[in-house]
Design an enzyme around this catalytic site. Structure first.
Site, mmCIF file in Angstrom:
data_model
loop_
_atom_site.group_PDB
_atom_site.id
_atom_site.type_symbol
_atom_site.label_atom_id
_atom_site.label_comp_id
_atom_site.label_asym_id
_atom_site.label_seq_id
_atom_site.Cartn_x
_atom_site.Cartn_y
_atom_site.Cartn_z
ATOM 1 N N LEU A 156 0.846 -1.198 0.000
ATOM 2 C CA LEU A 156 0.000 0.000 0.000
ATOM 3 C C LEU A 156 0.881 1.247 0.000
ATOM 4 C CD1 LEU A 156 -3.173 0.390 0.095
ATOM 5 C CD2 LEU A 156 -2.840 1.115 2.452
ATOM 6 N N GLY A 157 1.597 1.415 -1.109
ATOM 7 C CA GLY A 157 2.383 2.643 -1.321
ATOM 8 C C GLY A 157 1.516 3.638 -2.076
ATOM 9 N N ARG A 158 2.173 4.495 -2.819
ATOM 10 C CA ARG A 158 1.420 5.533 -3.541
ATOM 11 C C ARG A 158 0.475 4.914 -4.570
ATOM 12 N NH1 ARG A 158 6.955 6.997 -3.785
ATOM 13 N NH2 ARG A 158 7.482 8.889 -2.642
ATOM 14 N N ILE A 159 1.000 3.951 -5.339
ATOM 15 C CA ILE A 159 0.177 3.341 -6.387
ATOM 16 C C ILE A 159 -0.863 2.415 -5.768
ATOM 17 C CG2 ILE A 159 0.236 1.778 -8.380
ATOM 18 C CD1 ILE A 159 3.040 2.949 -9.019
ATOM 19 N N ARG A 179 4.880 -4.160 4.582
ATOM 20 C CA ARG A 179 5.880 -4.484 5.613
ATOM 21 C C ARG A 179 5.350 -4.090 6.996
ATOM 22 N NH1 ARG A 179 9.864 -2.510 1.523
ATOM 23 N NH2 ARG A 179 8.479 -0.761 1.765
ATOM 24 N N ILE A 234 0.700 -5.145 -11.621
ATOM 25 C CA ILE A 234 1.163 -3.962 -12.366
ATOM 26 C C ILE A 234 2.506 -3.481 -11.789
ATOM 27 C CG2 ILE A 234 -1.030 -3.078 -13.253
ATOM 28 C CD1 ILE A 234 0.531 -1.917 -9.956
ATOM 29 N N ARG A 236 6.100 -5.488 -10.599
ATOM 30 C CA ARG A 236 7.234 -6.093 -11.296
ATOM 31 C C ARG A 236 6.967 -7.589 -11.395
ATOM 32 N NH1 ARG A 236 8.110 -1.789 -12.905
ATOM 33 N NH2 ARG A 236 9.966 -0.496 -12.640
ATOM 34 N N ASP A 260 0.532 -7.037 -16.329
ATOM 35 C CA ASP A 260 1.198 -6.017 -17.148
ATOM 36 C C ASP A 260 2.709 -6.210 -17.129
ATOM 37 O OD1 ASP A 260 1.385 -3.574 -18.672
ATOM 38 O OD2 ASP A 260 2.043 -2.550 -16.849
ATOM 39 N N GLU A 265 10.887 -10.255 -18.749
ATOM 40 C CA GLU A 265 10.474 -9.424 -19.890
ATOM 41 C C GLU A 265 11.617 -9.278 -20.885
ATOM 42 O OE1 GLU A 265 8.896 -5.711 -18.439
ATOM 43 O OE2 GLU A 265 7.533 -6.749 -17.093
ATOM 44 N N HIS A 283 3.709 -4.255 -20.270
ATOM 45 C CA HIS A 283 4.336 -3.309 -19.333
ATOM 46 C C HIS A 283 4.092 -1.850 -19.744
ATOM 47 C CE1 HIS A 283 7.868 -2.729 -16.331
ATOM 48 N NE2 HIS A 283 7.001 -1.727 -16.252
HETATM 49 C C1 8YV Z 1 7.764 1.653 -17.048
HETATM 50 C C2 8YV Z 1 7.466 1.541 -14.732
HETATM 51 O O1 8YV Z 1 8.999 2.207 -16.909
HETATM 52 O O2 8YV Z 1 7.739 3.616 -13.692
HETATM 53 C C3 8YV Z 1 7.974 2.420 -13.663
HETATM 54 O O3 8YV Z 1 8.614 1.878 -12.763
HETATM 55 O O4 8YV Z 1 7.539 0.372 -14.652
HETATM 56 C C4 8YV Z 1 6.889 2.124 -15.929
HETATM 57 O O5 8YV Z 1 6.724 3.486 -15.934
HETATM 58 C C5 8YV Z 1 7.210 1.939 -18.372
HETATM 59 O O6 8YV Z 1 5.939 1.435 -18.424
HETATM 60 C C6 8YV Z 1 8.083 1.378 -19.472
HETATM 61 O O7 8YV Z 1 8.311 0.031 -19.309
#
Ligand code: 8YV
Length: 321
Positions: A156-159, A179, A234, A236, A260, A265, A283
């Protein structure tokens, strides 16, 4: 007047005209075009104080060590798992990213994926395009409803917070795993991720990447989410044990996945491409016109600030995205 010299690790082509905007203001050494990177750094970059990079191209300890006068690393993107931040900070080099400006767009994409997977949007679209309207009656399983269900947020950070907030619009109960619990939110806190997954109908991953969260969403977590649960990522790809996810999806032990990001990748497991209960995106969480311009603006602001005052506007100070 001479333009200040910087080293740019990779192209910032994800933002419109980014490389041109930087080149107008700075003499940017284009590291990604170097045929012999080590020699390039040794022969041309010894005076460099500022590196510009991105969440995608990062900055390794080797590059940091090859630049004796380096003072600042300015990155486009919020994630910094590709940058050796600890190594940089140990040398007194400040590192910044582009936080906040992309929260809402990444949260929007998380919701698009969640809804798309639950309501089988891509599946329906594929069938219509293949002139299989009849398959709707024949084969489309009834979808789970989304509203009034339980939304679990991992990180639960900013995003994560922007994702959680949107849950209220769908009359959902929201829980989270972090955490540490947060005293400034009313969402239910789960100190065990397995417990959060067992409670959730939809589990959305929004943590930082890197070693600290590698395979945090492991097989027991996915099993707890279960055959009617949907996992959305969304953050990593490394946060989810992708091999376990593919296996459990194929066994019907996880209900669906909307992704995403991927562990290796741009490689996406072929098995995922065959599954109708899976939605895949390349992504693109931050990839809207407005957000990508805002990310570039923040990179330029940080550059401007460094050369004017020696400080950065958005230095990385804590472990959140
Ligand atoms: C990607 C992101 O960099 O900000 C991040 O950490 O993962 C995204 O902004 C962007 O989608 C290109 O892969």
């Amino acid at each position: 007047m001479n333009k200040p010299r910087i080293l740019q690790i990779g192209s910032l082509s994800g933002s419109p005209n980014a490389d041109q905007s930087i080149a107008q203001r700075y003499e940017a050494l284009e590291y990604w075009k170097a045929t012999e990177p080590a020699a390039f750094l040794r022969d041309q970059a010894q005076d460099i104080e500022v590196v510009v990079t991105s969440a995608m191209t990062g900055c390794t300890a080797a590059v940091i060590d090859a630049l004796p006068r380096l003072r600042a690393i300015i990155s486009w993107g919020v994630g910094y798992d590709s940058i050796d931040v600890a190594h940089a900070q140990a040398r007194g080099i400040v590192v910044c990213n582009t936080p906040d400006v992309l929260n809402d767009c990444v949260a929007d994409l998380a919701w698009a994926l969640l809804l798309g997977c639950a309501r089988q949007i891509a599946w329906g679209d594929r069938n219509i395009r293949a002139n299989r309207w009849a398959a709707r009656a024949a084969g489309l399983p009834l979808a789970p409803r989304v509203h009034h269900k339980k939304l679990g947020v991992v990180g639960l950070g900013r995003i994560g917070e922007a994702i959680a907030r949107r849950g209220f619009g769908f009359d959902m109960e929201v829980g989270y795993h972090n955490r540490n619990p947060r005293s400034d939110v009313s969402y239910a806190y789960f100190d065990s991720l397995v417990d959060l997954a067992a409670w959730s109908d939809f589990l959305v991953v929004a943590t930082v990447g890197g070693a600290s969260t590698r395979h945090l969403v492991c097989e027991p977590v996915l099993r707890a989410l279960g055959p009617s649960g949907i996992v959305v990522n969304i953050a990593r790809g490394t946060v989810i044990d992708e091999t376990a996810l593919v296996r459990l999806l194929s066994q019907g032990l996880v209900g669906g996945a909307a992704l995403d990001v991927f562990e290796h990748e741009p490689r996406v497991p072929d098995e995922l491409k065959q599954m109708d209960n899976v939605v895949l995106m390349p992504h693109v969480g931050s990839a809207t016109i407005e957000t990508r311009l805002a990310m570039l603006d923040l990179v330029l602001e940080n550059l401007q600030s460094y050369f004017a005052t020696g400080t950065l506007v958005t230095p990385i100070v804590d472990q959140r995205v």
